[in-house]
Design a protein around this motif. Structure first.
Motif, PDB file in Angstrom:
ATOM      1  N   ILE A   1      43.935  37.744  51.931  1.00  0.00           N
ATOM      2  CA  ILE A   1      43.108  36.718  51.024  1.00  0.00           C
ATOM      3  C   ILE A   1      42.713  35.538  52.379  1.00  0.00           C
TER       4      ILE A   1
ATOM      5  N   LYS B   1      33.910  40.560  49.644  1.00  0.00           N
ATOM      6  CA  LYS B   1      34.682  39.883  49.064  1.00  0.00           C
ATOM      7  C   LYS B   1      35.803  39.096  50.049  1.00  0.00           C
TER       8      LYS B   1
ATOM      9  N   SER C   1      38.607  38.579  40.781  1.00  0.00           N
ATOM     10  CA  SER C   1      38.970  40.160  41.099  1.00  0.00           C
ATOM     11  C   SER C   1      40.321  40.100  42.092  1.00  0.00           C
ATOM     12  N   VAL C   2      40.463  38.985  42.582  1.00  0.00           N
ATOM     13  CA  VAL C   2      41.923  39.265  43.612  1.00  0.00           C
ATOM     14  C   VAL C   2      43.126  40.467  42.907  1.00  0.00           C
TER      15      VAL C   2
ATOM     16  N   ASP D   1      32.700  33.034  45.973  1.00  0.00           N
ATOM     17  CA  ASP D   1      33.881  33.300  44.934  1.00  0.00           C
ATOM     18  C   ASP D   1      34.042  33.766  44.085  1.00  0.00           C
ATOM     19  N   HIS D   2      35.336  35.057  44.966  1.00  0.00           N
ATOM     20  CA  HIS D   2      35.493  36.408  44.071  1.00  0.00           C
ATOM     21  C   HIS D   2      37.503  36.285  44.276  1.00  0.00           C
ATOM     22  N   SER D   3      37.238  35.266  43.839  1.00  0.00           N
ATOM     23  CA  SER D   3      39.086  34.704  43.202  1.00  0.00           C
ATOM     24  C   SER D   3      39.642  35.712  42.004  1.00  0.00           C
TER      25      SER D   3
ATOM     26  N   GLU E   1      45.629  40.250  47.545  1.00  0.00           N
ATOM     27  CA  GLU E   1      46.267  38.620  47.716  1.00  0.00           C
ATOM     28  C   GLU E   1      46.855  38.552  49.123  1.00  0.00           C
TER      29      GLU E   1
ATOM     30  N   ASN F   1      47.082  42.308  43.677  1.00  0.00           N
ATOM     31  CA  ASN F   1      48.489  41.795  44.023  1.00  0.00           C
ATOM     32  C   ASN F   1      49.389  43.134  44.719  1.00  0.00           C
TER      33      ASN F   1
END
Length: 449
Positions: free
Chosen positions: A123, A152, A244-245, A240-242, A120, A247
């Motif tokens: 991003i 991604k 697979s994000v 959209d690859h949100s 993240e 932290n």
């Protein structure tokens, strides 16, 4: 063991990379400086605002990337936490960053993380640099990195550099690879084949280049480092690859760079900058004018002020704008206009011509093109010569009332603007931190070693 190979081993122990230790071609500035400068140049062409540099190691590249005028966020990512901790203070603003503040805010962050993870923290970036990174990755890790960055993260522009193995034969008594941690070193054909495969699988186009000029007679071997600049096809929507994000990135340190909080409109900024430059020019002319009319000048009489053109030619060397010497005579245009034709008469002895090129300071360049500046001057009541390439000013000792109408309300206003603008004439040409510094000036970066 010869000296060059002993030096190479010493460099290996330090964990750094430097082609100079192998003997053979010598690069000036040093090759790593040229690579960082190249990455900065390519990213700046696209007006990037958020850049991620993977494989930052010693974080030296930050000194170059922070010079991108449009940049607002920079993330430096590497897996070696110890190395990042050791070099974390290198991202702090320098003294010159406070003397010549940025026009936009900038946050620089250092993360310990992997290029294979969509974190993240990175991003939304629109630019990525990977300088001499891919050759340190095992094949399976490299494939995962490509999938993450191109598939991604999907930035607008990606700059990659890697050693050119074709060049290695120019290093005497050389065998193997340039660094102990290199997993491979590709020829130009191998590298371009890899890039073309990426473009087949992802909506990007690639443009090839190089860093480190070969010596005369060896041009067929290519540059010491080869490069590819990938540009994303805007016609293809991003995926959209949100989901697979992650932290997982660890923040090591961060710094915020000083910037000028300009609350004025663009018109007000341009007007204030123009009036400041004209006042500086007028002050210089007024001193010469006083010498002439008082008899203290070289000629001892007023005849030394009968020719505006003669005066301008003899004094403009002290007021040459940053790029005036490199631009053609007609770079600002040579076509006059009927509205300014009435000014095409013999000037009064108290009037002088100020080239429009002199007014093209860094601030104005960031807002207006030369033709737009000319129109601005015309629409705001400045007197122009018939060819519209010069502003006509009065050099009489007294201050005209029109100055107040154009932004100089009192001495405090002048001094306030002086503090924000004076460095356009002096500091801008002297400090390394400016976005326009030349490649040769980057030699000053040697002190970072």
């Amino acid at each position: 063991m010869n000296i060059s190979m002993a030096a190479a081993l010493e460099e290996k122990e330090k964990g750094s990379e430097c082609e100079d230790v192998f003997g053979g071609p010598v690069f000036e500035p040093r090759l790593y400086i040229q690579r960082y400068f190249y990455a900065k140049q390519q990213l700046a062409k696209f007006g990037v605002k958020h850049v991620v540099d993977f494989g930052s190691a010693e974080c030296k590249i930050s000194r170059f990337l922070v010079q991108i005028p449009t940049l607002e966020k920079l993330a430096l990512v590497d897996l070696d936490q110890g190395l990042l901790e050791w070099n974390k203070y290198s991202i702090r603003p320098l003294t010159c960053d406070y003397l010549e503040k940025r026009d936009l805010p900038l946050q620089v962050q250092v993360f310990c993380g992997s290029v294979t993870e969509l974190d993240e923290s990175v991003i939304g970036c629109d630019g990525v640099s990977m300088v001499e990174l891919i050759e340190h990755l095992h094949p399976e890790v490299l494939s995962a990195a490509v999938a993450m960055v191109f598939g991604k993260l999907q930035p607008c522009v990606i700059v990659i550099t890697t050693p050119n193995s074709d060049f290695n034969q120019l290093f005497p008594n050389f065998s193997g690879m340039r660094h102990w941690d290199h997993k491979f070193e590709w020829s130009r054909q191998e590298f371009q084949s890899w890039c073309e495969e990426i473009c087949k699988n992802h909506p990007y186009t690639a443009e090839y280049g190089g860093i480190g000029e070969p010596p005369p007679g060896s041009e067929h071997l290519g540059h010491c480092s080869q490069s590819a600049v990938f540009v994303r096809k805007l016609s293809v929507p991003k995926i959209d690859h949100s989901g697979s994000v992650t932290n997982n990135y660890k923040l090591i340190t961060e710094s915020v760079y000083p910037f000028v909080e300009n609350k004025m409109s663009e018109d007000e900024t341009v007007s204030m900058e123009i009036n400041y430059q004209l006042r500086q020019y007028r002050n210089m002319c007024s001193e010469e004018y006083r010498n002439c009319i008082t008899g203290s000048g070289s000629s001892g009489n007023q005849n030394c002020f009968t020719s505006s053109e003669q005066f301008s030619d003899s004094r403009n060397l002290n007021f040459r704008p940053e790029n005036e010497g490199n631009q053609p005579e007609d770079s600002l245009g040579t076509t006059g206009c009927p509205d300014c034709a009435k000014n095409d008469k013999k000037l009064d002895i108290t009037e002088r011509l100020v080239p429009i090129s002199y007014l093209m300071t860094r601030k104005i360049k960031s807002i207006l093109q030369p033709d737009q500046l000319r129109k601005f001057l015309q629409s705001h009541g400045y007197r122009l010569s018939s060819d519209c390439n010069n502003v006509i000013i009065s050099v009489e000792e007294h201050q005209s009332d029109s100055d107040d109408d154009k932004g100089y309300n009192n001495d405090n206003d002048i001094e306030t603007w002086r503090s924000a603008s004076e460095s356009d004439q002096a500091v801008e040409s002297e400090l390394l931190c400016q976005p326009s510094f030349s490649l040769n000036e980057a030699l000053q970066c040697e002190s970072w070693d």
